[in-house]
Design a protein around this motif. Structure first.
Motif, PDB file in Angstrom:
ATOM      1  N   UNK A   1       0.834  -1.205   0.000  1.00  0.00           N
ATOM      2  CA  UNK A   1       0.000   0.000   0.000  1.00  0.00           C
ATOM      3  C   UNK A   1       0.867   1.252   0.000  1.00  0.00           C
ATOM      4  N   UNK A   2       1.973   1.218   0.740  1.00  0.00           N
ATOM      5  CA  UNK A   2       2.897   2.350   0.784  1.00  0.00           C
ATOM      6  C   UNK A   2       3.455   2.646  -0.599  1.00  0.00           C
ATOM      7  N   UNK A   3       3.851   1.602  -1.309  1.00  0.00           N
ATOM      8  CA  UNK A   3       4.418   1.788  -2.642  1.00  0.00           C
ATOM      9  C   UNK A   3       3.376   2.290  -3.636  1.00  0.00           C
ATOM     10  N   UNK A   4       2.168   1.755  -3.573  1.00  0.00           N
ATOM     11  CA  UNK A   4       1.124   2.190  -4.501  1.00  0.00           C
ATOM     12  C   UNK A   4       0.773   3.656  -4.267  1.00  0.00           C
ATOM     13  N   UNK A   5       0.860   4.091  -3.026  1.00  0.00           N
ATOM     14  CA  UNK A   5       0.578   5.493  -2.688  1.00  0.00           C
ATOM     15  C   UNK A   5       1.660   6.439  -3.181  1.00  0.00           C
ATOM     16  N   UNK A   6       2.852   5.935  -3.384  1.00  0.00           N
ATOM     17  CA  UNK A   6       4.033   6.765  -3.656  1.00  0.00           C
ATOM     18  C   UNK A   6       3.984   7.333  -5.077  1.00  0.00           C
ATOM     19  N   UNK A   7       3.341   8.474  -5.227  1.00  0.00           N
ATOM     20  CA  UNK A   7       3.172   9.076  -6.552  1.00  0.00           C
ATOM     21  C   UNK A   7       2.822  10.540  -6.383  1.00  0.00           C
ATOM     22  N   UNK A   8       3.470  11.424  -7.152  1.00  0.00           N
ATOM     23  CA  UNK A   8       3.146  12.849  -7.091  1.00  0.00           C
ATOM     24  C   UNK A   8       2.088  13.228  -8.123  1.00  0.00           C
ATOM     25  N   UNK A   9       1.601  12.253  -8.880  1.00  0.00           N
ATOM     26  CA  UNK A   9       0.613  12.455  -9.960  1.00  0.00           C
ATOM     27  C   UNK A   9       1.104  13.479 -10.976  1.00  0.00           C
ATOM     28  N   UNK A  10       2.408  13.502 -11.243  1.00  0.00           N
ATOM     29  CA  UNK A  10       2.975  14.485 -12.173  1.00  0.00           C
ATOM     30  C   UNK A  10       2.685  14.133 -13.629  1.00  0.00           C
ATOM     31  N   UNK A  11       2.369  12.880 -13.904  1.00  0.00           N
ATOM     32  CA  UNK A  11       2.009  12.411 -15.243  1.00  0.00           C
ATOM     33  C   UNK A  11       3.196  12.328 -16.201  1.00  0.00           C
ATOM     34  N   UNK A  12       4.406  12.451 -15.728  1.00  0.00           N
ATOM     35  CA  UNK A  12       5.539  12.306 -16.647  1.00  0.00           C
ATOM     36  C   UNK A  12       5.596  10.886 -17.202  1.00  0.00           C
ATOM     37  N   UNK A  13       5.228   9.904 -16.389  1.00  0.00           N
ATOM     38  CA  UNK A  13       5.248   8.518 -16.859  1.00  0.00           C
ATOM     39  C   UNK A  13       4.245   8.309 -17.988  1.00  0.00           C
ATOM     40  N   UNK A  14       3.105   8.997 -17.938  1.00  0.00           N
ATOM     41  CA  UNK A  14       2.098   8.858 -18.988  1.00  0.00           C
ATOM     42  C   UNK A  14       2.661   9.225 -20.352  1.00  0.00           C
ATOM     43  N   UNK A  15       3.552  10.212 -20.391  1.00  0.00           N
ATOM     44  CA  UNK A  15       4.032  10.729 -21.673  1.00  0.00           C
ATOM     45  C   UNK A  15       4.967   9.774 -22.389  1.00  0.00           C
ATOM     46  N   UNK A  16       5.550   8.818 -21.675  1.00  0.00           N
ATOM     47  CA  UNK A  16       6.498   7.897 -22.307  1.00  0.00           C
ATOM     48  C   UNK A  16       6.008   6.459 -22.322  1.00  0.00           C
ATOM     49  N   UNK A  17       4.846   6.186 -21.733  1.00  0.00           N
ATOM     50  CA  UNK A  17       4.384   4.804 -21.582  1.00  0.00           C
ATOM     51  C   UNK A  17       4.225   4.120 -22.936  1.00  0.00           C
ATOM     52  N   UNK A  18       4.811   2.943 -23.062  1.00  0.00           N
ATOM     53  CA  UNK A  18       4.776   2.202 -24.329  1.00  0.00           C
ATOM     54  C   UNK A  18       3.356   1.812 -24.716  1.00  0.00           C
ATOM     55  N   UNK A  19       2.505   1.537 -23.751  1.00  0.00           N
ATOM     56  CA  UNK A  19       1.142   1.106 -24.062  1.00  0.00           C
ATOM     57  C   UNK A  19       0.103   2.157 -23.662  1.00  0.00           C
ATOM     58  N   UNK A  20       0.570   3.391 -23.444  1.00  0.00           N
ATOM     59  CA  UNK A  20      -0.318   4.537 -23.200  1.00  0.00           C
ATOM     60  C   UNK A  20      -1.239   4.342 -21.997  1.00  0.00           C
ATOM     61  N   UNK A  21      -0.694   3.796 -20.922  1.00  0.00           N
ATOM     62  CA  UNK A  21      -1.482   3.686 -19.701  1.00  0.00           C
ATOM     63  C   UNK A  21      -1.672   5.078 -19.084  1.00  0.00           C
ATOM     64  N   UNK A  22      -2.854   5.319 -18.516  1.00  0.00           N
ATOM     65  CA  UNK A  22      -3.129   6.585 -17.829  1.00  0.00           C
ATOM     66  C   UNK A  22      -2.785   6.409 -16.353  1.00  0.00           C
ATOM     67  N   UNK A  23      -1.499   6.426 -16.091  1.00  0.00           N
ATOM     68  CA  UNK A  23      -1.025   6.020 -14.769  1.00  0.00           C
ATOM     69  C   UNK A  23      -1.430   6.976 -13.657  1.00  0.00           C
ATOM     70  N   UNK A  24      -1.294   8.270 -13.902  1.00  0.00           N
ATOM     71  CA  UNK A  24      -1.644   9.225 -12.850  1.00  0.00           C
ATOM     72  C   UNK A  24      -3.110   9.084 -12.463  1.00  0.00           C
ATOM     73  N   UNK A  25      -3.970   8.909 -13.441  1.00  0.00           N
ATOM     74  CA  UNK A  25      -5.394   8.734 -13.149  1.00  0.00           C
ATOM     75  C   UNK A  25      -5.631   7.448 -12.354  1.00  0.00           C
TER      76      UNK A  25
END
Length: 891
Positions: free
Chosen positions: A535-559
């Motif tokens: 749970x600690x690891x899943x929470x660890x996110x600033x929701x900056x969405x930088x990962x979304x911009x490079x995702x190979x399969x276009x996951x909406x990670x921040x959302x």
């Protein structure tokens, strides 16, 4: 021995159970039945900083015969970076320096953890470039690719990676350091670290040059092959061939509309002769050139061959090498066996070979996956029939090693390994077939592969029958929203690691988005418990969405990682204690800080408000209490443009962002209801806000929640800089001549990546005479996050992010670092003062208001006090079991 290593490496050695579990995978997705043949979870993960530390580690491991498994970006799927017999994983993420560049002799020396994309960028800044790089260049490391071997982007001109290696330094199993060059490179190249742990690589480089992309379409494989064959004498740097069904899947994934024919992509150093030659020969082969837009699109997609994986959501992958003149025959045999189910592209390696990267869409959650896995072996057999071979052996295809490397080289490698690794500690179970390594920890896999080769056709056919209708996934867990599908769709490419705000200061795999998706997938499969650590690891996110911009399969990670918060709180009963404290503040005072109403007053006597203009202004919690300059400037600027906003008064409360971050869905719904009721009562049609977080919360969530609650929400939400840009373009807001000033602009995450508002703030800045805008290296979509939200989860993230961004801003030589967000402003105001930098922070509206002669409030002291208070409040913030709210049910 492990305790000694932990003492030596300190925080760079970890035996945390969850962390060790996450280091037990790479890009490959093995059926669980096969994975049980090995012990893929290490006993320890270590991140060395120097070659001397690697030597010390080897010496310690040798004494206890503990296996050592080197790991770069883990961007291959052959198991080379995965333990087969537990042991210690050496994660080289911290050994990522460019040691030296020799422009005269066209070479560069790097540590093994250097990522290819970063290296290419640095070389370009010095007038150089790489001869070739892998399709996984956004995360693949130099040491990792040397250990894996292979070809990539640029291989038409530059051949195999081996052709560009000058020398490699390795630590042998005896602890000795040796430098290999020329023919001796074969002893370590593509050997997965079984003969030595790579600590330094010297590569050949080329003078920088701009590359021209071209794209051609053909009606058949034979015409495409004829065209490629005819270009052997042309100076083409990179060339690949895409079958129609590969193009079709990419179109589906990207929304492009490329013709679903045989496409040939070529890239070359600009040359009129090469361009004319390609055009002429394409026409002679019956092909046609596609538009420059299409060619540029393909160039931009060169790192994303797995775009369509999400439609599986899993894949069965295969990689083979075939003779260049056998492409048509290979395509026919593949079509006869698999129809359009095997998706592949062919990359030219020199003029004599193609490297084929292929996959079949599958679903790990179905019983058919294990059987479908045998299809990769069937592709290998087809490649052999046309004179080809498997691409690499790694852990899973050791029976193919003689065909890949040749018997003579393997015997030479075995002799070298016996001499230099007598304890057999270097990455056991990789490359060597059983006959060369009878005690191999992967011999059960090797025997299974050997047995399966003969029946792979039957297995593939059976897999199709078992697969059922379509590729729709059936949920097997209680994960909310689309998280289970996302976990299985994740390509594990690791592109997200290089841009992740929380990974940068604490670069362990379990802190990366890739690591989180892997945890969620294994939880869904029943292989991992969803405990407090997870749970600690899943929470660890600033929701900056930088990962979304490079995702190979276009996951909406921040959302998705925002959407999982109520699940963590309600289903798993974990909450973040810092967000719990903020929740209490909002519930009692209506604002983030828990400040009394008098502390939120920001209005000045000269402001003009209206009761019925339809335009409301929402300052936000942070600005109301800390950065009062932002709301004051906003209203002054609106007044200057002839706009008198509606003042929402003392009833205005928090937008609810921090309720959403904490997963408090009921509290958030009440915030939405109260705020919309207030806005509707005041006749608001447009809300202007200074806070990007408020803007994002209003825009993303209010309409859907309002619909559920049955409350009208016919309101348009705008950030103040977007509104100001409209006023500028309408001629309602202009600025007089002013003294020259240089600025650099920070794109906040919520205004930038969340909503794509990049040009509007620049429109306002460029409208100010005398202002010079100097862009940072990371700007617009690639802008770095300020990191402030990380304070709830990991305070070092906050400091690291601030220092990194301020340092980058200072390098522009600008006088001011301009922000549009109270949180970003507070971060950079505090950081620039603490660091003593020449550059100082200003809000964009500060510059605009000053240009019009308004007196601007200086929030520096307030920010200093607020940041100190935030640190005190959040120093002990953790994800913990949810506090009992004394509902009385237990009585």
């Amino acid at each position: 021995m492990l305790s000694e290593i932990k003492e030596l490496f300190g925080e760079r050695a970890s035996d945390d159970a969850l962390r060790r579990f996450v280091y037990g995978h790479d890009m490959g997705a093995l059926p669980d039945a096969i994975g049980r043949f090995i012990d893929n979870v290490p006993s320890l993960v270590v991140q060395p900083l120097t070659e001397a530390e690697v030597v010390a580690l080897v010496n310690s491991a040798r004494a206890s015969k503990t296996p050592l498994v080197p790991r770069g970006g883990a961007t291959a799927g052959f198991g080379g970076a995965v333990p087969a017999k537990s042991g210690i994983v050496l994660d080289f993420v911290r050994m990522a320096a460019v040691t030296s560049t020799d422009k005269a002799n066209l070479s560069v020396t790097v540590e093994p953890g250097v990522v290819f994309a970063d290296l290419e960028k640095q070389l370009r800044s010095q007038g150089l470039r790489l001869p070739l790089y892998p399709t996984s260049a956004l995360s693949a490391t130099v040491g990792g690719w040397v250990a894996q071997g292979g070809a990539g982007i640029g291989s038409r001109a530059e051949g195999d990676l081996l052709d560009s290696i000058i020398s490699v330094r390795i630590v042998l199993g005896t602890g000795e350091v040796r430098e290999l060059s020329n023919g001796d490179l074969r002893l370590c190249y593509a050997m997965e670290g079984i003969t030595g742990i790579i600590t330094s690589v010297t590569l050949a480089v080329l003078p920088a040059a701009e590359l021209t992309p071209k794209l051609y379409a053909f009606s058949s494989a034979s015409s495409a092959q004829g065209f490629v064959d005819s270009t052997a004498d042309l100076d083409v740097w990179h060339l690949n061939v895409q079958p129609p069904h590969f193009v079709a899947l990419k179109n589906r994934a990207t929304g492009e509309h490329l013709p679903e024919e045989w496409l040939v992509f070529a890239a070359f150093v600009e040359s009129a002769d090469t361009a004319a030659g390609l055009k002429e020969r394409a026409a002679a082969a019956g092909g046609r050139a596609l538009s420059a837009h299409d060619a540029e699109h393909e160039w931009g997609e060169r790192f994303y061959p797995l775009r369509g994986k999400k439609f599986g959501p899993s894949i069965v992958a295969t990689d083979v090498v075939i003779p260049a003149d056998k492409l048509t025959e290979f395509a026919k045999k593949i079509a006869n066996k698999f129809g359009d189910e095997l998706i592949y592209e062919a990359t030219a390696v020199g003029v004599n070979e193609y490297a084929i990267i292929g996959f079949m869409l599958a679903d790990e959650r179905k019983l058919s996956f294990t059987v479908l896995f045998s299809n990769s072996l069937a592709v290998n057999e087809i490649a052999k029939k046309v004179g080809g071979r498997a691409f690499a052996s790694g852990m899973y295809l050791t029976p193919e090693s003689e065909a890949i490397f040749g018997k003579a080289l393997l015997e030479q490698v075995v002799a070298f390994k016996r001499e230099t690794d007598p304890a057999g500690i270097l990455n056991p179970g990789k490359v060597l077939p059983i006959k060369y390594d009878p005690t191999s920890p992967v011999k059960l896999i090797a025997r299974a592969v050997g047995s399966a080769r003969g029946v792979s056709g039957i297995g593939g056919a059976l897999g199709k029958v078992m697969n059922g209708n379509g590729n729709s996934a059936k949920k097997i867990s209680d994960l909310p929203n689309h998280m289970e599908d996302g976990a299985f769709a994740c390509a594990s490419c690791g592109f997200c690691r290089g841009v992740c705000t929380v990974f940068a200061p604490d670069p362990w795999e379990d802190n990366s988005p890739r690591g989180k998706w892997y945890m969620l997938k294994e939880y869904a499969k029943g292989n991992l418990e969803f405990d407090q650590a997870m749970a600690t690891k899943i929470n660890l996110c600033t929701t900056c969405k930088r990962c979304d911009t490079v995702c190979e399969v276009s996951l909406h990670m921040a959302h998705e990682f925002m959407g999982v918060k109520p699940y963590l709180l309600d289903a798993k009963e974990f909450e973040n204690t810092g967000l719990s404290d903020v929740r209490a503040n909002v519930l009692t005072t209506g604002n983030f800080w828990g400040a009394p109403s008098e502390g939120t007053e920001w209005r000045t006597d000269d402001m003009r408000f209206s009761s019925d203009s339809g335009v409301g202004y929402w300052p936000g919690c942070w600005s109301s209490v800390v950065t009062k300059n932002a709301p004051q400037n906003a209203v002054h600027l609106m007044n200057a443009a002839g706009v008198e906003p509606v003042y929402l008064g003392d009833k205005e409360v928090c937008c609810g962002l921090y309720h959403a971050l904490g997963g408090y869905a009921e509290d958030f719904a009440k915030r939405v209801a109260d705020n919309l009721t207030l806005m509707n009562e005041r006749g608001i049609k447009t809300i202007i806000t200074s806070c990007p977080g408020c803007f994002a919360t209003f825009t993303e969530n209010y309409k859907s929640v309002a619909q559920e609650l049955g409350i009208p929400c016919d309101i348009e939400f705008k950030h103040v800089v977007v509104y100001l840009s409209e006023l500028v373009e309408q001629g309602k807001l202009s600025f007089p001549e002013a003294q020259p000033v240089s600025v650099t602009y920070h794109d906040s995450c919520h205004l930038g990546r969340w909503f794509g508002k990049y040009e509007e703030p620049r429109t306002v800045l460029n409208a100010m005479p005398g202002l010079e805008l100097r862009e940072m290296d990371h700007s617009k979509e690639d802008a770095q996050c300020c990191g402030l939200v990380g304070a709830f989860y990991h305070l070092p993230t906050v400091e690291h992010s601030a220092v990194t961004r301020v340092t980058e801003a200072e390098s522009t030589g600008a006088e001011y670092l301009v922000t549009n967000c109270a949180g970003c402003a507070s971060q950079f105001n505090a950081a620039t003062n603490a660091m003593g930098t020449a550059i100082k922070q200003k809000d964009l509206t500060d510059l605009a208001a000053e240009a019009l002669g308004y007196e601007v409030y200086d929030p520096t002291d307030a920010i200093a006090g607020a940041m100190q208070g935030a640190v005190q409040m959040l120093t002990g913030s953790i994800t913990a079991p949810r506090k009992c709210e004394m509902c009385g049910a237990c009585e």
